[in-house]
Write a protein that holds these residues in place. Structure first.
Motif, PDB file in Angstrom:
ATOM      1  N   LEU A 154       0.831  -1.209   0.000  1.00  0.00           N
ATOM      2  CA  LEU A 154       0.000   0.000   0.000  1.00  0.00           C
ATOM      3  C   LEU A 154       0.864   1.258   0.000  1.00  0.00           C
ATOM      4  O   LEU A 154       0.526   2.259  -0.654  1.00  0.00           O
ATOM      5  CB  LEU A 154      -0.930  -0.006   1.220  1.00  0.00           C
ATOM      6  N   LEU A 155       1.985   1.209   0.708  1.00  0.00           N
ATOM      7  CA  LEU A 155       2.904   2.349   0.709  1.00  0.00           C
ATOM      8  C   LEU A 155       3.539   2.545  -0.659  1.00  0.00           C
ATOM      9  O   LEU A 155       3.722   3.676  -1.118  1.00  0.00           O
ATOM     10  CB  LEU A 155       3.991   2.146   1.771  1.00  0.00           C
ATOM     11  N   ILE A 156       3.862   1.435  -1.330  1.00  0.00           N
ATOM     12  CA  ILE A 156       4.433   1.518  -2.681  1.00  0.00           C
ATOM     13  C   ILE A 156       3.418   2.129  -3.639  1.00  0.00           C
ATOM     14  O   ILE A 156       3.750   3.000  -4.458  1.00  0.00           O
ATOM     15  CB  ILE A 156       4.859   0.117  -3.172  1.00  0.00           C
ATOM     16  N   HIS A 157       2.165   1.660  -3.551  1.00  0.00           N
ATOM     17  CA  HIS A 157       1.094   2.212  -4.392  1.00  0.00           C
ATOM     18  C   HIS A 157       0.943   3.703  -4.138  1.00  0.00           C
ATOM     19  O   HIS A 157       0.797   4.503  -5.081  1.00  0.00           O
ATOM     20  CB  HIS A 157      -0.219   1.482  -4.097  1.00  0.00           C
ATOM     21  N   ARG A 158       0.999   4.093  -2.878  1.00  0.00           N
ATOM     22  CA  ARG A 158       0.864   5.506  -2.521  1.00  0.00           C
ATOM     23  C   ARG A 158       2.004   6.332  -3.103  1.00  0.00           C
ATOM     24  O   ARG A 158       1.788   7.439  -3.607  1.00  0.00           O
ATOM     25  CB  ARG A 158       0.827   5.640  -0.998  1.00  0.00           C
ATOM     26  N   CYS A 159       3.206   5.787  -3.047  1.00  0.00           N
ATOM     27  CA  CYS A 159       4.362   6.495  -3.625  1.00  0.00           C
ATOM     28  C   CYS A 159       4.179   6.675  -5.124  1.00  0.00           C
ATOM     29  O   CYS A 159       4.459   7.740  -5.672  1.00  0.00           O
ATOM     30  CB  CYS A 159       5.648   5.720  -3.353  1.00  0.00           C
ATOM     31  N   GLY A 160       3.707   5.622  -5.807  1.00  0.00           N
ATOM     32  CA  GLY A 160       3.453   5.722  -7.238  1.00  0.00           C
ATOM     33  C   GLY A 160       2.396   6.769  -7.545  1.00  0.00           C
ATOM     34  O   GLY A 160       2.510   7.516  -8.528  1.00  0.00           O
ATOM     35  N   ARG A 161       1.375   6.833  -6.689  1.00  0.00           N
ATOM     36  CA  ARG A 161       0.294   7.814  -6.884  1.00  0.00           C
ATOM     37  C   ARG A 161       0.805   9.235  -6.691  1.00  0.00           C
ATOM     38  O   ARG A 161       0.454  10.151  -7.462  1.00  0.00           O
ATOM     39  CB  ARG A 161      -0.837   7.511  -5.895  1.00  0.00           C
ATOM     40  N   LEU A 162       1.645   9.442  -5.682  1.00  0.00           N
ATOM     41  CA  LEU A 162       2.182  10.771  -5.400  1.00  0.00           C
ATOM     42  C   LEU A 162       3.177  11.215  -6.468  1.00  0.00           C
ATOM     43  O   LEU A 162       3.201  12.381  -6.864  1.00  0.00           O
ATOM     44  CB  LEU A 162       2.849  10.791  -4.026  1.00  0.00           C
ATOM     45  N   PHE A 176       4.267 -12.137  -8.148  1.00  0.00           N
ATOM     46  CA  PHE A 176       5.132 -13.302  -8.137  1.00  0.00           C
ATOM     47  C   PHE A 176       6.232 -13.245  -9.198  1.00  0.00           C
ATOM     48  O   PHE A 176       6.973 -14.201  -9.373  1.00  0.00           O
ATOM     49  CB  PHE A 176       4.291 -14.575  -8.296  1.00  0.00           C
ATOM     50  N   LEU A 177       6.348 -12.113  -9.877  1.00  0.00           N
ATOM     51  CA  LEU A 177       7.444 -11.915 -10.809  1.00  0.00           C
ATOM     52  C   LEU A 177       8.586 -11.193 -10.102  1.00  0.00           C
ATOM     53  O   LEU A 177       8.344 -10.385  -9.197  1.00  0.00           O
ATOM     54  CB  LEU A 177       6.986 -11.085 -12.012  1.00  0.00           C
ATOM     55  N   PRO A 178       9.831 -11.462 -10.465  1.00  0.00           N
ATOM     56  CA  PRO A 178      10.967 -10.745  -9.860  1.00  0.00           C
ATOM     57  C   PRO A 178      10.782  -9.237 -10.023  1.00  0.00           C
ATOM     58  O   PRO A 178      10.502  -8.751 -11.119  1.00  0.00           O
ATOM     59  CB  PRO A 178      12.175 -11.266 -10.655  1.00  0.00           C
ATOM     60  N   SER A 179      10.927  -8.500  -8.936  1.00  0.00           N
ATOM     61  CA  SER A 179      10.728  -7.043  -8.879  1.00  0.00           C
ATOM     62  C   SER A 179       9.271  -6.652  -9.121  1.00  0.00           C
ATOM     63  O   SER A 179       8.949  -5.468  -9.208  1.00  0.00           O
ATOM     64  CB  SER A 179      11.607  -6.306  -9.898  1.00  0.00           C
ATOM     65  N   GLY A 180       8.379  -7.637  -9.220  1.00  0.00           N
ATOM     66  CA  GLY A 180       6.980  -7.348  -9.501  1.00  0.00           C
ATOM     67  C   GLY A 180       6.283  -6.594  -8.390  1.00  0.00           C
ATOM     68  O   GLY A 180       5.376  -5.800  -8.648  1.00  0.00           O
ATOM     69  N   ARG A 181       6.690  -6.849  -7.160  1.00  0.00           N
ATOM     70  CA  ARG A 181       6.058  -6.148  -6.039  1.00  0.00           C
ATOM     71  C   ARG A 181       6.297  -4.648  -6.140  1.00  0.00           C
ATOM     72  O   ARG A 181       5.369  -3.846  -5.982  1.00  0.00           O
ATOM     73  CB  ARG A 181       6.610  -6.677  -4.711  1.00  0.00           C
ATOM     74  N   LEU A 182       7.533  -4.243  -6.422  1.00  0.00           N
ATOM     75  CA  LEU A 182       7.871  -2.825  -6.505  1.00  0.00           C
ATOM     76  C   LEU A 182       7.312  -2.196  -7.781  1.00  0.00           C
ATOM     77  O   LEU A 182       6.593  -1.199  -7.731  1.00  0.00           O
ATOM     78  CB  LEU A 182       9.388  -2.648  -6.452  1.00  0.00           C
ATOM     79  N   ALA A 220       0.809   0.697 -10.691  1.00  0.00           N
ATOM     80  CA  ALA A 220      -0.615   0.796 -10.366  1.00  0.00           C
ATOM     81  C   ALA A 220      -0.945   2.165  -9.778  1.00  0.00           C
ATOM     82  O   ALA A 220      -1.960   2.779 -10.119  1.00  0.00           O
ATOM     83  CB  ALA A 220      -1.006  -0.303  -9.387  1.00  0.00           C
ATOM     84  N   GLY A 221      -0.085   2.651  -8.899  1.00  0.00           N
ATOM     85  CA  GLY A 221      -0.304   3.969  -8.319  1.00  0.00           C
ATOM     86  C   GLY A 221      -0.186   5.070  -9.349  1.00  0.00           C
ATOM     87  O   GLY A 221      -1.019   5.983  -9.407  1.00  0.00           O
ATOM     88  N   ALA A 222       0.853   5.001 -10.185  1.00  0.00           N
ATOM     89  CA  ALA A 222       1.066   6.026 -11.206  1.00  0.00           C
ATOM     90  C   ALA A 222      -0.053   6.032 -12.238  1.00  0.00           C
ATOM     91  O   ALA A 222      -0.390   7.078 -12.801  1.00  0.00           O
ATOM     92  CB  ALA A 222       2.413   5.796 -11.901  1.00  0.00           C
ATOM     93  N   ALA A 223      -0.638   4.853 -12.480  1.00  0.00           N
ATOM     94  CA  ALA A 223      -1.737   4.754 -13.452  1.00  0.00           C
ATOM     95  C   ALA A 223      -3.069   5.187 -12.864  1.00  0.00           C
ATOM     96  O   ALA A 223      -4.079   5.228 -13.576  1.00  0.00           O
ATOM     97  CB  ALA A 223      -1.841   3.319 -13.968  1.00  0.00           C
ATOM     98  N   GLY A 224      -3.099   5.476 -11.574  1.00  0.00           N
ATOM     99  CA  GLY A 224      -4.341   5.900 -10.939  1.00  0.00           C
ATOM    100  C   GLY A 224      -5.286   4.760 -10.627  1.00  0.00           C
ATOM    101  O   GLY A 224      -6.495   4.974 -10.470  1.00  0.00           O
TER     102      GLY A 224
END
Length: 217
Positions: A76-84, A123-129, A135-139
């Motif tokens: 959720l923090l990663i998504h938030r960073c992407g959104r910001l 489940f892909l390498p680096s997929g979590r980040l 997802a965040g950047a795409a809104g």
């Protein structure tokens, strides 16, 4: 020889594994803190916690809650960073060449496929980040992302801790138990890496071709 010493070079948290025994509250805190940030390898800790749970030295329920809950919070923090960051995150990724193309592809796919893609990309390498940032950047809505991420982290935790639990059930020797768990983790990791390469090879050429058509039009 302690199996943890053999994998320290690929897991900076492996030295903490010996401190999990005893089921103290801070043992679960160690699991949570090392799972929260992305790209921090803590396989030894997760496998060891599964082994200890199989031996009755830790609670499997608390282990799963600590790991899955922390991983979800990190998502959720990663998504938030992407959104910001928005376009800055996208442009920063694009500047990195092929990883940037993968980021762009993920941004499109998460809007098209939604929750199933959020689950699968974990489940892909680096997929979590990359998945969370894109997802965040795409809104992509936080609520939907949280639903997919929660399911993904439950599955990921069950596998990550489960291989250790399985190893602990197979052998009373803690070294052998951890070795079995790590071996299974390596196999799954290799399969995921191959899947990512195949996905990238299939997706990026199609995206490039689409871009070229647009330019010609």
């Amino acid at each position: 020889m302690d199996i943890n010493s053999l994998v320290t070079w690929v897991d900076v948290t492996s030295g903490l594994a010996g401190n999990l025994s005893g089921a103290a509250c801070w043992a679960y805190a160690i699991l949570a803190l090392t799972t929260l940030p992305p790209l921090l390898p803590n396989n030894v800790l997760l496998v060891t916690s599964g082994v200890l749970a199989a031996r009755g030295e830790m609670s499997i329920v608390l282990v799963v809650l600590s790991v899955a809950g922390s991983a979800l919070l990190g998502d959720l923090l990663i998504h938030r960073c992407g959104r910001l960051l928005g376009d800055r995150a996208r442009l920063g990724a694009v500047a990195r060449g092929r990883r940037g193309e993968l980021f762009e592809w993920m941004s499109v796919q998460v809007r098209r496929r939604g929750i199933p893609f959020v689950v699968g990309v974990r489940f892909l390498p680096s997929g979590r980040l990359l998945g969370g940032l894109s997802a965040g950047a795409a809104g992509y809505p936080l609520g939907r992302f949280a639903s997919g991420a929660a399911l993904a982290e439950l599955i990921w935790t069950a596998y990550s801790v489960g291989v250790g639990y399985f190893g602990g059930a197979l052998s009373d020797d803690p070294v052998h138990s951890v070795a079995i768990g790590l071996g299974l983790s390596v196999v799954v990791g290799v399969v995921a890496s191959l899947a990512q390469r195949r996905t990238t090879r299939l997706a990026l050429p199609a995206r490039t071709a689409a871009g070229n058509v647009s330019k010609e039009v």
